[in-house]
Design a protein around this motif. Structure first.
Motif, short mmCIF file in Angstrom:
data_model
loop_
_atom_site.label_atom_id
_atom_site.label_comp_id
_atom_site.label_asym_id
_atom_site.label_seq_id
_atom_site.Cartn_x
_atom_site.Cartn_y
_atom_site.Cartn_z
N THR A 62 0.78 -1.33 0.05
CA THR A 62 0.00 0.18 0.12
C THR A 62 0.84 1.34 -0.11
O THR A 62 0.54 2.22 -0.48
N MET A 83 -9.35 4.20 0.68
CA MET A 83 -9.63 5.52 -0.17
C MET A 83 -8.54 6.58 0.78
O MET A 83 -8.76 6.55 1.85
N ARG A 116 -4.97 12.38 -1.56
CA ARG A 116 -3.93 12.53 -2.51
C ARG A 116 -3.20 13.55 -2.46
O ARG A 116 -3.36 14.93 -2.57
N THR A 137 -13.04 15.73 -5.03
CA THR A 137 -12.60 14.64 -6.15
C THR A 137 -12.39 15.26 -7.55
O THR A 137 -12.22 14.47 -8.48
N ASP A 177 -10.06 16.22 -10.29
CA ASP A 177 -8.72 15.92 -10.82
C ASP A 177 -7.63 16.87 -10.69
O ASP A 177 -6.34 16.65 -10.38
N SER A 228 -3.34 19.62 -3.28
CA SER A 228 -3.42 19.60 -1.97
C SER A 228 -2.80 20.58 -1.26
O SER A 228 -1.72 21.19 -1.52
N MET A 233 -9.23 13.82 -2.97
CA MET A 233 -9.26 12.41 -2.65
C MET A 233 -9.08 11.39 -3.93
O MET A 233 -9.20 11.77 -5.03
N THR A 234 -8.60 10.28 -3.51
CA THR A 234 -8.30 9.30 -4.62
C THR A 234 -9.64 8.42 -5.06
O THR A 234 -9.57 8.05 -6.40
N TYR A 235 -10.65 8.62 -4.28
CA TYR A 235 -11.72 7.86 -4.87
C TYR A 235 -12.83 9.14 -5.49
O TYR A 235 -13.11 9.89 -4.87
N THR A 266 -5.66 7.82 5.26
CA THR A 266 -6.71 7.12 4.74
C THR A 266 -8.08 7.55 5.19
O THR A 266 -8.12 8.28 6.46
#
Length: 216
Positions: free
Chosen positions: A64, A100, A103, A132, A134, A138, A145-147, A202
């Motif tokens: 991970t 999740m 990022r 969310t 793209d 940050s 978020m990665t999800y 996470t």
């Protein structure tokens, strides 16, 4: 101080006996099995030799976090340590699951392990936007978020928990956010407690009135 697992044939059921200093009897097997996760503090040959001599029989590689080059070097070092100690060790590969994450950019250290530049100190009442999008970068107040579908799952009043990877949920790296508003792909939240956020972060969602958490 290194404490070896006691090698025995389960002659005693006293749990305290398994952490006593190991003896040197020939032909004994390790009744106590030590499974150890390997990382930046346990990836060199001398350290791995000490862990094998202490009773490690299985090494966990967590895919991970950390790049493949780092883990390959760790496995090579483990192979060398096994040859030197003449002790076999199983390898457990823990692959990336449905976690999740936040990022965030990271830097690769000299040892190949990823690190983040600075921890983020969050105070209670601070407004944090989870997004969310793209193209979002940050910052202290905006966390991509990665999800990609998180914004479709939450509602106003929901509680979102964010913590450093593998934390207990009760230390200073645990943050609880309450959803204030959902605007497009942005989730406007308010911090319910202060926390110092660092490392891999996470995310899980806890709906108010529900006793379960949905781990993405």
């Amino acid at each position: 101080m290194v404490v070896k697992s006691k090698q025995h044939f389960f002659r005693s059921l006293d749990l305290n006996s398994v952490i006593q200093q190991a003896d040197s009897r020939d032909g004994a097997f390790t009744g106590t099995k030590l499974v150890c996760s390997l990382g930046p503090s346990s990836h060199t040959v001398p350290v791995l030799e000490a862990m094998l001599n202490a009773g490690m029989v299985a090494a966990r590689i967590d895919l991970t976090w950390g790049g493949p080059e780092f883990h390959i070097r760790t496995l090579e070092a483990l192979g060398t340590a096994m040859k030197r100690t003449k002790k076999l060790c199983a390898i457990i590969l823990d692959t990336l699951g449905r976690e999740m994450m936040v990022r965030r950019p990271c830097a690769i250290g000299e040892d190949g392990w990823p690190t983040h530049p600075e921890p983020m100190e969050i105070v209670a009442g601070q407004i944090i936007t989870l997004t969310t999008r793209d193209d979002a970068e940050s910052t202290t107040d905006v966390w991509p978020m990665t999800y990609p579908h998180l914004h479709t799952l939450v509602e106003v009043g929901d509680t979102i928990y964010i913590g450093r990877y593998l934390v207990t949920g009760s230390d200073q790296a645990s943050l609880y956010l309450e959803v204030q508003e959902v605007v497009g792909q942005d989730i406007i939240c308010q911090a319910q407690n202060g926390a110092v956020m660092d490392g891999l972060m996470t995310v899980s969602i806890t709906a108010l009135g529900s006793a379960t958490s949905l781990n993405m």
